[in-house]
Motif scaffolding. Sequence first.
Motif, PDB file in Angstrom:
ATOM      1  N   GLU A   1      13.374  -0.344 -18.399  1.00 16.20           N
ATOM      2  CA  GLU A   1      13.240  -1.780 -17.998  1.00 16.20           C
ATOM      3  C   GLU A   1      13.847  -2.345 -16.513  1.00 16.20           C
ATOM      4  OE1 GLU A   1      11.684  -4.637 -21.323  1.00 16.20           O
ATOM      5  OE2 GLU A   1      13.644  -3.772 -21.870  1.00 16.20           O
ATOM      6  N   PHE A   2      15.359  -1.908 -16.564  1.00 13.00           N
ATOM      7  CA  PHE A   2      16.031  -2.193 -15.396  1.00 13.00           C
ATOM      8  C   PHE A   2      15.481  -1.936 -14.133  1.00 13.00           C
ATOM      9  CE2 PHE A   2      20.125  -1.891 -18.224  1.00 13.00           C
ATOM     10  CZ  PHE A   2      19.950  -3.261 -18.513  1.00 13.00           C
ATOM     11  N   LYS A   3      15.002  -0.372 -14.379  1.00 14.68           N
ATOM     12  CA  LYS A   3      14.323   0.149 -13.014  1.00 14.68           C
ATOM     13  C   LYS A   3      12.932  -0.506 -12.534  1.00 14.68           C
ATOM     14  CE  LYS A   3      16.447   4.938 -13.138  1.00 14.68           C
ATOM     15  NZ  LYS A   3      16.115   6.183 -12.979  1.00 14.68           N
ATOM     16  N   SER A   4      12.179  -0.772 -13.884  1.00 17.27           N
ATOM     17  CA  SER A   4      10.808  -1.272 -13.622  1.00 17.27           C
ATOM     18  C   SER A   4      10.888  -2.682 -13.016  1.00 17.27           C
ATOM     19  CB  SER A   4      10.290  -1.494 -15.079  1.00 17.27           C
ATOM     20  OG  SER A   4       9.062  -2.174 -14.909  1.00 17.27           O
ATOM     21  N   GLN A   5      12.135  -3.343 -13.337  1.00 19.87           N
ATOM     22  CA  GLN A   5      12.445  -4.697 -12.704  1.00 19.87           C
ATOM     23  C   GLN A   5      12.747  -4.616 -11.243  1.00 19.87           C
ATOM     24  OE1 GLN A   5      11.705  -7.654 -13.977  1.00 19.87           O
ATOM     25  NE2 GLN A   5      13.248  -9.143 -13.787  1.00 19.87           N
ATOM     26  N   ILE A   6      13.574  -3.754 -10.849  1.00 13.82           N
ATOM     27  CA  ILE A   6      13.841  -3.356  -9.612  1.00 13.82           C
ATOM     28  C   ILE A   6      12.769  -3.086  -8.866  1.00 13.82           C
ATOM     29  CG2 ILE A   6      15.290  -2.051  -8.156  1.00 13.82           C
ATOM     30  CD1 ILE A   6      17.267  -1.656 -10.476  1.00 13.82           C
ATOM     31  N   GLU A   7      11.786  -2.287  -9.343  1.00  9.57           N
ATOM     32  CA  GLU A   7      10.577  -2.023  -8.578  1.00  9.57           C
ATOM     33  C   GLU A   7       9.696  -2.828  -8.348  1.00  9.57           C
ATOM     34  OE1 GLU A   7       6.769  -0.530  -7.500  1.00  9.57           O
ATOM     35  OE2 GLU A   7       7.339  -1.178  -9.478  1.00  9.57           O
ATOM     36  N   LEU A   8       9.573  -3.616  -9.543  1.00  9.19           N
ATOM     37  CA  LEU A   8       8.338  -4.835  -9.423  1.00  9.19           C
ATOM     38  C   LEU A   8       8.833  -5.854  -8.663  1.00  9.19           C
ATOM     39  CD1 LEU A   8       6.139  -6.318 -10.682  1.00  9.19           C
ATOM     40  CD2 LEU A   8       7.760  -7.249 -12.370  1.00  9.19           C
ATOM     41  N   PHE A   9      10.325  -6.096  -8.390  1.00  8.44           N
ATOM     42  CA  PHE A   9      10.748  -7.208  -7.341  1.00  8.44           C
ATOM     43  C   PHE A   9      10.470  -6.635  -5.900  1.00  8.44           C
ATOM     44  CE2 PHE A   9      14.084  -8.296  -4.260  1.00  8.44           C
ATOM     45  CZ  PHE A   9      13.970  -9.442  -4.284  1.00  8.44           C
ATOM     46  N   HIS A  10      10.767  -5.498  -5.665  1.00  8.28           N
ATOM     47  CA  HIS A  10      10.699  -5.000  -4.354  1.00  8.28           C
ATOM     48  C   HIS A  10       9.148  -4.957  -3.821  1.00  8.28           C
ATOM     49  CE1 HIS A  10      14.914  -3.709  -4.552  1.00  8.28           C
ATOM     50  NE2 HIS A  10      14.912  -3.598  -3.404  1.00  8.28           N
ATOM     51  N   ARG A  11       8.420  -4.376  -4.665  1.00 10.22           N
ATOM     52  CA  ARG A  11       7.123  -4.716  -4.511  1.00 10.22           C
ATOM     53  C   ARG A  11       6.322  -6.044  -4.136  1.00 10.22           C
ATOM     54  NH1 ARG A  11       2.948  -4.450  -8.508  1.00 10.22           N
ATOM     55  NH2 ARG A  11       4.754  -3.724 -10.047  1.00 10.22           N
ATOM     56  N   LEU A  12       6.819  -6.865  -4.962  1.00 11.65           N
ATOM     57  CA  LEU A  12       6.325  -8.288  -4.814  1.00 11.65           C
ATOM     58  C   LEU A  12       7.095  -8.900  -3.674  1.00 11.65           C
ATOM     59  CD1 LEU A  12       6.435  -9.813  -8.367  1.00 11.65           C
ATOM     60  CD2 LEU A  12       4.486  -9.435  -7.217  1.00 11.65           C
ATOM     61  N   PHE A  13       8.070  -8.703  -3.244  1.00 12.85           N
ATOM     62  CA  PHE A  13       8.757  -9.224  -2.100  1.00 12.85           C
ATOM     63  C   PHE A  13       8.264  -8.583  -0.933  1.00 12.85           C
ATOM     64  CE2 PHE A  13      12.050 -10.134   0.899  1.00 12.85           C
ATOM     65  CZ  PHE A  13      12.701 -11.419   0.565  1.00 12.85           C
ATOM     66  N   PHE A  14       8.025  -7.254  -0.933  1.00  7.69           N
ATOM     67  CA  PHE A  14       7.500  -6.604   0.422  1.00  7.69           C
ATOM     68  C   PHE A  14       6.272  -6.109   0.357  1.00  7.69           C
ATOM     69  CE2 PHE A  14      12.068  -5.690   0.142  1.00  7.69           C
ATOM     70  CZ  PHE A  14      12.683  -6.042   1.257  1.00  7.69           C
ATOM     71  N   THR A  15       5.330  -6.594  -0.446  1.00  8.65           N
ATOM     72  CA  THR A  15       4.121  -6.485  -0.233  1.00  8.65           C
ATOM     73  C   THR A  15       3.375  -7.791   0.319  1.00  8.65           C
ATOM     74  OG1 THR A  15       3.630  -4.897  -2.051  1.00  8.65           O
ATOM     75  CG2 THR A  15       1.587  -5.727  -1.378  1.00  8.65           C
ATOM     76  N   LEU A  16       2.953  -7.520   1.550  1.00 11.87           N
ATOM     77  CA  LEU A  16       2.448  -8.869   2.409  1.00 11.87           C
ATOM     78  C   LEU A  16       1.056  -8.852   3.054  1.00 11.87           C
ATOM     79  CD1 LEU A  16       6.148  -9.333   4.066  1.00 11.87           C
ATOM     80  CD2 LEU A  16       5.203 -10.388   2.088  1.00 11.87           C
ATOM     81  N   ALA A  17       0.264  -9.768   3.129  1.00 14.42           N
ATOM     82  CA  ALA A  17      -0.913  -9.609   3.881  1.00 14.42           C
ATOM     83  C   ALA A  17      -0.882 -10.652   4.953  1.00 14.42           C
ATOM     84  CB  ALA A  17      -2.044  -9.803   3.151  1.00 14.42           C
ATOM     85  N   PRO A  18      -1.751 -10.737   5.833  1.00  5.91           N
ATOM     86  CA  PRO A  18      -1.731 -11.804   7.091  1.00  5.91           C
ATOM     87  C   PRO A  18      -2.251 -13.068   6.608  1.00  5.91           C
ATOM     88  CG  PRO A  18      -3.597 -10.183   7.533  1.00  5.91           C
ATOM     89  CD  PRO A  18      -2.750  -9.393   6.053  1.00  5.91           C
ATOM     90  N   ASP A  19      -1.757 -13.621   5.442  1.00  5.72           N
ATOM     91  CA  ASP A  19      -2.233 -14.777   4.849  1.00  5.72           C
ATOM     92  C   ASP A  19      -0.857 -15.510   4.215  1.00  5.72           C
ATOM     93  OD1 ASP A  19      -2.974 -16.417   2.744  1.00  5.72           O
ATOM     94  OD2 ASP A  19      -4.996 -15.507   2.685  1.00  5.72           O
ATOM     95  N   ASP A  20      -0.796 -16.689   4.814  1.00  2.00           N
ATOM     96  CA  ASP A  20       0.601 -17.624   4.473  1.00  2.00           C
ATOM     97  C   ASP A  20       0.464 -17.915   3.043  1.00  2.00           C
ATOM     98  OD1 ASP A  20       2.940 -18.476   5.476  1.00  2.00           O
ATOM     99  OD2 ASP A  20       2.046 -20.586   4.987  1.00  2.00           O
ATOM    100  N   SER A  21      -0.540 -18.115   2.411  1.00  2.00           N
ATOM    101  CA  SER A  21      -0.601 -18.564   1.077  1.00  2.00           C
ATOM    102  C   SER A  21      -0.373 -17.243   0.006  1.00  2.00           C
ATOM    103  CB  SER A  21      -1.815 -19.091   0.693  1.00  2.00           C
ATOM    104  OG  SER A  21      -2.986 -18.130   0.787  1.00  2.00           O
ATOM    105  N   TYR A  22      -0.862 -16.065   0.531  1.00  2.00           N
ATOM    106  CA  TYR A  22      -0.546 -14.902  -0.309  1.00  2.00           C
ATOM    107  C   TYR A  22       0.883 -14.395  -0.290  1.00  2.00           C
ATOM    108  CZ  TYR A  22      -0.909  -9.836  -1.457  1.00  2.00           C
ATOM    109  OH  TYR A  22      -0.690  -8.671  -2.312  1.00  2.00           O
ATOM    110  N   ILE A  23       1.581 -14.639   0.746  1.00  2.00           N
ATOM    111  CA  ILE A  23       3.033 -14.400   1.263  1.00  2.00           C
ATOM    112  C   ILE A  23       3.757 -15.113   0.466  1.00  2.00           C
ATOM    113  CG2 ILE A  23       4.857 -14.534   2.897  1.00  2.00           C
ATOM    114  CD1 ILE A  23       2.739 -13.465   4.659  1.00  2.00           C
TER     115      ILE A  23
END
Length: 205
Positions: free
Chosen positions: A69-91
């Motif tokens: 769960e620790f690793k899953s949380q770390i991976e989830l945070f980075h995926r959410l924080f750094f997965t970005l699209a050219p859309d301000d509301s999505y970011i």
Amino acid sequence: MLIKNIETRIKINKIVSIASISFALGLVIAGFVFAYSLVKDSRKSIYVIDNGVPVLVKQTDEMLNRPIEFKSQIELFHRLFFTLAPDDSYIKENVEKSLYLIDDSGKKEYANLREKGFYNQLISSNSMVTIHTDSIKVDLEKMRFMYYGTQIINRKSSLLKRKLITEGFFQNIIRSPNNPHGVLLKNWRIIDNSEISNQQKFNAL
């Protein structure tokens, strides 16, 4: 002689009665223990909805799954924080979800990137940002982690790859809908975000 026979029968009857009562009590106690074990096992059985289909799974000891769960949380945070699209509301939506998983260090890094114009550049250049997790190292004694990944910035004219290495600490907290793993990342910082490659795209005429 008759009296002795009567006394003997009385003793035998007492022994038989006591044995019968003891056996009955033993059966009752065994029944309670068996019923309790069934209830306990049933509480460990939960249903998880997978694409609309209920699937029966078994709970295991929490501490056995905690490192996962620790690793899953770390991976989830980075995926959410750094997965970005050219859309301000999505970011904003992705970053807001990620900030439930981290302390103020996440908000500070978000504010820092905004001040540098990072998000505006992504929107203006119509770029997509994704990350690939290479590995996550967790030190359970110090409650510390190291994240190793690759950041990919897909622009119209180029494909940029950057190294992404971060570090921080984590602690156990109460689980909630916004933080289902019950893990809070702390004192997080980016220690390497250097460029790996910058491949130019050649559009066909």
